[in-house]
Motif scaffolding. Sequence first.
Motif, mmCIF file in Angstrom:
data_model
loop_
_atom_site.group_PDB
_atom_site.id
_atom_site.type_symbol
_atom_site.label_atom_id
_atom_site.label_comp_id
_atom_site.label_asym_id
_atom_site.label_seq_id
_atom_site.Cartn_x
_atom_site.Cartn_y
_atom_site.Cartn_z
ATOM 1 N N GLY A 113 39.649 -26.107 -37.987
ATOM 2 C CA GLY A 113 40.524 -26.981 -37.198
ATOM 3 C C GLY A 113 41.771 -26.303 -36.680
ATOM 4 N N ARG A 140 43.738 -23.988 -33.925
ATOM 5 C CA ARG A 140 43.685 -23.571 -32.518
ATOM 6 C C ARG A 140 45.025 -22.994 -32.096
ATOM 7 N NH1 ARG A 140 39.566 -25.220 -34.074
ATOM 8 N NH2 ARG A 140 38.315 -26.969 -33.376
ATOM 9 N N LEU A 184 45.981 -34.241 -48.051
ATOM 10 C CA LEU A 184 45.201 -33.903 -46.852
ATOM 11 C C LEU A 184 43.708 -34.098 -47.086
ATOM 12 C CD1 LEU A 184 47.136 -30.704 -45.694
ATOM 13 C CD2 LEU A 184 47.347 -33.015 -44.773
ATOM 14 N N LEU A 191 43.884 -36.734 -38.171
ATOM 15 C CA LEU A 191 45.275 -36.284 -38.076
ATOM 16 C C LEU A 191 45.324 -35.156 -37.058
ATOM 17 C CD1 LEU A 191 48.239 -35.909 -38.977
ATOM 18 C CD2 LEU A 191 47.391 -34.533 -40.887
ATOM 19 N N LEU A 216 47.809 -32.523 -35.330
ATOM 20 C CA LEU A 216 49.112 -31.862 -35.363
ATOM 21 C C LEU A 216 49.210 -30.917 -34.181
ATOM 22 C CD1 LEU A 216 49.167 -30.807 -39.127
ATOM 23 C CD2 LEU A 216 50.447 -32.681 -38.122
ATOM 24 N N MET A 229 48.192 -24.540 -40.949
ATOM 25 C CA MET A 229 47.358 -24.297 -42.137
ATOM 26 C C MET A 229 46.947 -25.589 -42.819
ATOM 27 S SD MET A 229 46.800 -21.246 -42.062
ATOM 28 C CE MET A 229 47.069 -21.244 -40.314
ATOM 29 N N PHE A 230 47.580 -26.702 -42.415
ATOM 30 C CA PHE A 230 47.240 -27.998 -42.992
ATOM 31 C C PHE A 230 45.779 -28.356 -42.705
ATOM 32 C CE2 PHE A 230 51.163 -30.479 -44.274
ATOM 33 C CZ PHE A 230 51.944 -29.356 -44.412
ATOM 34 N N ALA A 231 45.292 -27.960 -41.532
ATOM 35 C CA ALA A 231 43.937 -28.349 -41.119
ATOM 36 C C ALA A 231 42.862 -27.768 -42.027
ATOM 37 C CB ALA A 231 43.689 -27.919 -39.673
ATOM 38 N N MET A 232 43.113 -26.605 -42.593
ATOM 39 C CA MET A 232 42.122 -25.927 -43.439
ATOM 40 C C MET A 232 41.639 -26.790 -44.593
ATOM 41 S SD MET A 232 43.544 -22.057 -43.919
ATOM 42 C CE MET A 232 42.199 -21.345 -44.832
ATOM 43 N N GLU A 233 42.525 -27.672 -45.061
ATOM 44 C CA GLU A 233 42.188 -28.482 -46.238
ATOM 45 C C GLU A 233 41.188 -29.587 -45.927
ATOM 46 O OE1 GLU A 233 42.916 -27.743 -49.217
ATOM 47 O OE2 GLU A 233 44.314 -26.131 -48.767
ATOM 48 N N ASN A 234 41.097 -29.964 -44.655
ATOM 49 C CA ASN A 234 40.201 -31.062 -44.289
ATOM 50 C C ASN A 234 39.888 -31.001 -42.793
ATOM 51 O OD1 ASN A 234 38.825 -33.451 -44.024
ATOM 52 N ND2 ASN A 234 40.376 -34.735 -45.002
ATOM 53 N N PRO A 235 39.146 -29.972 -42.373
ATOM 54 C CA PRO A 235 38.901 -29.787 -40.933
ATOM 55 C C PRO A 235 38.081 -30.900 -40.294
ATOM 56 C CG PRO A 235 37.896 -28.010 -42.226
ATOM 57 C CD PRO A 235 38.626 -28.884 -43.188
ATOM 58 N N MET A 253 38.808 -33.956 -40.539
ATOM 59 C CA MET A 253 39.775 -34.979 -40.129
ATOM 60 C C MET A 253 40.986 -34.404 -39.411
ATOM 61 S SD MET A 253 38.893 -38.039 -40.732
ATOM 62 C CE MET A 253 37.257 -38.514 -41.278
ATOM 63 N N ILE A 254 41.285 -33.136 -39.635
ATOM 64 C CA ILE A 254 42.543 -32.585 -39.124
ATOM 65 C C ILE A 254 42.308 -31.535 -38.039
ATOM 66 C CG2 ILE A 254 44.763 -31.537 -39.760
ATOM 67 C CD1 ILE A 254 44.127 -32.294 -42.697
ATOM 68 N N LEU A 255 43.064 -31.676 -36.969
ATOM 69 C CA LEU A 255 43.079 -30.679 -35.902
ATOM 70 C C LEU A 255 44.509 -30.177 -35.759
ATOM 71 C CD1 LEU A 255 41.506 -29.260 -33.557
ATOM 72 C CD2 LEU A 255 42.247 -31.150 -32.097
ATOM 73 N N ALA A 256 44.701 -28.874 -35.909
ATOM 74 C CA ALA A 256 46.044 -28.294 -35.810
ATOM 75 C C ALA A 256 46.084 -27.325 -34.636
ATOM 76 C CB ALA A 256 46.399 -27.574 -37.103
ATOM 77 N N GLU A 257 46.962 -27.623 -33.698
ATOM 78 C CA GLU A 257 47.061 -26.789 -32.506
ATOM 79 C C GLU A 257 48.456 -26.198 -32.382
ATOM 80 O OE1 GLU A 257 44.083 -29.217 -29.505
ATOM 81 O OE2 GLU A 257 46.148 -29.876 -29.685
ATOM 82 N N GLU A 312 57.489 -27.462 -46.316
ATOM 83 C CA GLU A 312 56.184 -28.138 -46.339
ATOM 84 C C GLU A 312 56.303 -29.598 -46.769
ATOM 85 O OE1 GLU A 312 53.276 -25.977 -48.731
ATOM 86 O OE2 GLU A 312 52.515 -27.910 -49.395
ATOM 87 N N LEU A 321 54.981 -32.908 -44.830
ATOM 88 C CA LEU A 321 54.034 -33.815 -45.494
ATOM 89 C C LEU A 321 54.547 -35.254 -45.450
ATOM 90 C CD1 LEU A 321 51.486 -34.301 -47.238
ATOM 91 C CD2 LEU A 321 52.903 -33.831 -49.250
ATOM 92 N N ILE A 358 54.153 -36.693 -42.009
ATOM 93 C CA ILE A 358 52.728 -36.970 -41.751
ATOM 94 C C ILE A 358 52.330 -38.277 -42.443
ATOM 95 C CG2 ILE A 358 50.372 -36.226 -42.289
ATOM 96 C CD1 ILE A 358 51.344 -33.318 -41.849
#
Lengths: 148, 63
Positions: A95, A97, A132, A139, A141, B1-7, B9-13, B50, B54, B57
Amino acid sequence: MEKLLPPDIIKQIREVFAQVKNPVALLFFSSKKNCDYCAEIQQLLEELTQLSDLLHLSIHDIDAEADLAALYKVTGKAPALVIAAQEGDQITDFGIRYLGIPSGHEFTTLIQDIILVSGRDSGLSAQTRQYLKSLTKPLHLQVYVTPT
Amino acid sequence: MFAMENPEMILAEGVEAMEFAELSEKYHISGVPDTIINDAAGRVVGAVPEINLLAEIQRAMNK
């Protein structure tokens, strides 16, 4: 074509890339439309990924490969870079990008992201990880940055 | 790096603000880093610890 990365920077990157633990896939989505810097970014990524055997770069056209772009949620977002884990032929999307030109400070961030993904560990606290992992709603971000 | 825990559900750009000027204008980005959560349901300006990110979020997700 002239190299974008000067020799002293290449030396520094090689040293940092000693920390790359596992294979990382970099999927670059470029576009022939409205992407003034796509050729430069592609060249930069090609030079960068040559500096470690564990980095695998693939180049995609966001319009011609619309299905793949949709799969990685980068439709309409060129230039887009997906930083993912790779095991053999299998790519695992984390996830993560980067949208735009990874120059200046963001080039450093890109290298840090590659190393983190290669370690397969977010480095986050137990509390954050637990929250998370428990998410059942999407979610999204977006961290806005500038190159300088 | 937050997305790594739950890809799932999470998209980090990371978004380069000048290249994506329309998005930057939409969210009135004036300083960086500026973190936009779920289409501005939440927002964190600047680089924060962090635990603060959190908390924001969690606030945004509970809206």
